[in-house]
Design a protein around this motif. Sequence first.
Motif, short mmCIF file in Angstrom:
data_model
loop_
_atom_site.label_atom_id
_atom_site.label_comp_id
_atom_site.label_asym_id
_atom_site.label_seq_id
_atom_site.Cartn_x
_atom_site.Cartn_y
_atom_site.Cartn_z
N GLY A 165 41.70 -24.87 69.74
CA GLY A 165 43.22 -24.92 70.47
C GLY A 165 43.49 -25.84 71.13
O GLY A 165 42.94 -26.52 72.01
N TYR A 166 44.26 -27.27 71.06
CA TYR A 166 44.05 -28.54 71.64
C TYR A 166 46.23 -28.10 71.65
O TYR A 166 46.81 -27.94 70.59
N LEU A 167 46.26 -29.12 73.21
CA LEU A 167 47.70 -28.73 73.91
C LEU A 167 47.73 -30.28 74.77
O LEU A 167 46.66 -30.16 75.80
N VAL A 168 48.14 -31.25 74.48
CA VAL A 168 48.34 -33.09 75.17
C VAL A 168 49.54 -32.43 75.53
O VAL A 168 50.50 -32.48 74.90
N LEU A 169 49.72 -32.35 76.98
CA LEU A 169 50.84 -32.77 78.46
C LEU A 169 50.61 -33.93 79.03
O LEU A 169 49.35 -34.43 79.17
N GLN A 170 52.07 -34.51 79.65
CA GLN A 170 52.31 -35.44 80.15
C GLN A 170 52.98 -35.45 81.12
O GLN A 170 54.27 -34.81 80.50
N TYR A 171 53.17 -35.80 82.12
CA TYR A 171 54.39 -35.65 83.07
C TYR A 171 53.73 -36.98 84.34
O TYR A 171 52.74 -37.27 84.46
N TYR A 172 55.14 -37.20 85.23
CA TYR A 172 55.20 -38.54 86.19
C TYR A 172 55.28 -37.47 86.94
O TYR A 172 56.13 -36.15 87.32
N THR A 173 54.50 -37.79 88.30
CA THR A 173 54.24 -37.27 89.53
C THR A 173 55.75 -37.29 90.17
O THR A 173 54.83 -38.24 91.37
N ASP A 174 56.81 -37.12 90.13
CA ASP A 174 58.26 -37.30 91.08
C ASP A 174 58.36 -36.23 91.61
O ASP A 174 59.70 -36.30 91.78
N ASN A 175 57.28 -35.06 92.09
CA ASN A 175 57.65 -34.13 92.85
C ASN A 175 56.70 -33.49 93.38
O ASN A 175 56.01 -33.08 93.38
N PRO A 176 56.48 -34.32 95.03
CA PRO A 176 55.71 -34.06 95.93
C PRO A 176 55.80 -32.08 95.85
O PRO A 176 56.67 -31.76 96.40
N GLY A 177 54.68 -31.62 95.75
CA GLY A 177 54.49 -30.74 95.37
C GLY A 177 53.14 -29.70 95.36
O GLY A 177 51.88 -30.87 94.82
N VAL A 178 53.18 -28.13 95.44
CA VAL A 178 51.91 -27.90 94.54
C VAL A 178 52.48 -27.24 93.76
O VAL A 178 53.25 -25.90 94.18
N TRP A 179 52.00 -27.31 91.77
CA TRP A 179 52.76 -26.49 91.15
C TRP A 179 51.52 -25.51 89.91
O TRP A 179 50.97 -26.05 89.38
N PRO A 180 52.06 -24.71 89.84
CA PRO A 180 50.91 -23.83 89.36
C PRO A 180 51.32 -24.30 88.00
O PRO A 180 52.07 -24.52 86.82
N PHE A 181 49.96 -24.13 86.91
CA PHE A 181 50.39 -24.36 85.53
C PHE A 181 49.01 -23.60 85.08
O PHE A 181 47.81 -22.91 85.74
N HIS A 182 50.02 -21.94 84.35
CA HIS A 182 49.51 -20.73 83.60
C HIS A 182 49.63 -20.52 82.87
O HIS A 182 51.24 -20.80 81.81
N CYS A 183 49.54 -19.37 81.87
CA CYS A 183 49.75 -19.27 80.65
C CYS A 183 51.00 -17.67 80.96
O CYS A 183 50.38 -17.55 82.54
#
Length: 613
Positions: free
Chosen positions: A524-542
């Motif tokens: 299965g595939y998922l293609v995401l994109q975002y601008y890094t306009d939010n200085p920080g450490v951001w979780p990406f998780h199920c």
Amino acid sequence: MVVSAVANSILKLSTLVGSLSQSVTNGGSELGTLSAPVISPFLTSNPLPNGFPWSTATADNTNPYTTTPQFGVTRNYNFNIARGNIAPDGVNKSALLINGAFPAPTIEANWGDTLNIKVCNQITGPEEGTALHWHGMLQKLTPWFDGVPAVQQCPIAPGKCFTYTFLADLYGTSWYHSHYSAQYNAGLLGPMIIHGPKNVPYDIDVGPVFLTDWYHTDYFTIVEQVMSSPGAPPPFSDNNLINGKMNYDCSLVKNGQKCTPNAGVSKFKFTSGKKHRLRLINGGSEGIQRFTIDGHNMTVMANDFVPVKPYTTNMVTLGIGQRTDVIVEGIGKSDGVYWMRSDLSPTCDLANQPNALAAIYYEKANTNAVPTTTATPYDDSKCGNDDLAKTIPFYPFPATSNPAVTQTIEITFHQNSTGYNLFYMNNSTFRANYDHPILILANQGNTSYPYDPEWNVYNFKNNASVRLIVKNEFGASHPMHLHGHNFNVLAEGVGQWDGTITHQSNTQRRDVQIVQGGSAANPGYLVLQYYTDNPGVWPFHCHIAWHVSAGLYVNLLEQTTLLTKRNIPQSAKQTCIDWAAYSGHNVVDEIDSGLKERDGLMPGMANWEAWNA
């Protein structure tokens, strides 16, 4: 559609009068009752320039990622977290509750208000740490208040309080929940409504419709099962709730738990000829929800915090963490009675009792009557969201063709060297350290963690944009959530992505998207994109609680130069001083990915007291 024995027993009742009081089933919550508070178009105890709290801003003339109307309004909440007994479906169990309510109190604010929420940890018998995450809030000015322990703060220690103060920077429907282990499964979750401009007209805001799978076993025992040696079966949910209510077949109860039949289902009011807004939220732990209303279509107006151009459907799919706002026309007669239904997907979920029912009563209906309406048939074959082509946001936000960084992440599931089954992202399974939040380390300039590769930190430095290509080689789907952003969804499917982007000039945007199951040969595939306009450490998780426990989680670090210039408030650092004092004198029984203690300190880092001086 197969209907469970529990749902069938409800359909055969002669009257819908619950045998338990609301205080017994749900504590201090009024959700699911006909006396639940009416949701106003917006809060009025504030300035109303041009007649609205957001003045002339609309869904299609204002970029919500760069412009937030602010008029100096603060909304204050006080939350006390403690154990309490509830019986949402008649089965009595110990739960973790906010202000004694399940679901927890509804947070309301206007777009641009500041939320000031004091959270006190009063959990005893036994004690636990805690932290609350405000799902979907960007936290552009306050990344330290995102609420993830080991990432932006240390856990709130027993007997201590922590105040989260942040801007309601997006509007629509969301929820908040504990981000400490799988703790929200025990009841620490509630709806959040941020009022904003209407993108579709409606007459009545029915309010939150919280959809949650429900487990009679306590969350820590389930985590122990998930993290046990090979051969242990995966956990199945025991029931499915709408606004915290449903009946249960007491003959199925295990472990001697007290069970009362016919506890009571949720009830809603409709008015003939009116258009009703329903705020659907999947706040569950494992399951995809299929939501329908007998005899009614729905017009989708928003997904997560993103208003979309309206489209009509008869079924809404929601992965965990996802929200969909729908408009339902009151086509029934004034005395009409209809079933509202939400099913845990038979194809995709692990559920012993998948069917949730609630009753809708039109204005002149007998509010104890049992609906006799027929369920809406739907296609349950895809363990994923609606076709991306259906969804077009009101405000266009195109995805760049040339992102600065492209990162592929492969999801796998296999045994580690000691024989335990874990999830891996690029062959690394996540483990947290509550003593040393990554955001605080990165703010000090420490952005490399060679001694702790299990923190799964991807440092994208000062690059302006990121494309994530997620390949799922596990057979089941995952609702993937990114903190701090609404991402562009470029593509999703099964197989190999061919580079095609759906609606590139205005892609679907949201903060949770399901990646379908697959295999190594056909992922299965998922293609995401975002601008890094939010200085920080951001979780990406199920967002499946048990998958996070087993390590399906990474941290995305962005704009490191700007991050080092931010001033983290003393209160965030104080959580670590308090936690160190607590965990230094108490054995914290922690076994999953979000629960790990370490001896000693990070190299080059003094103890918290000296560092804080």
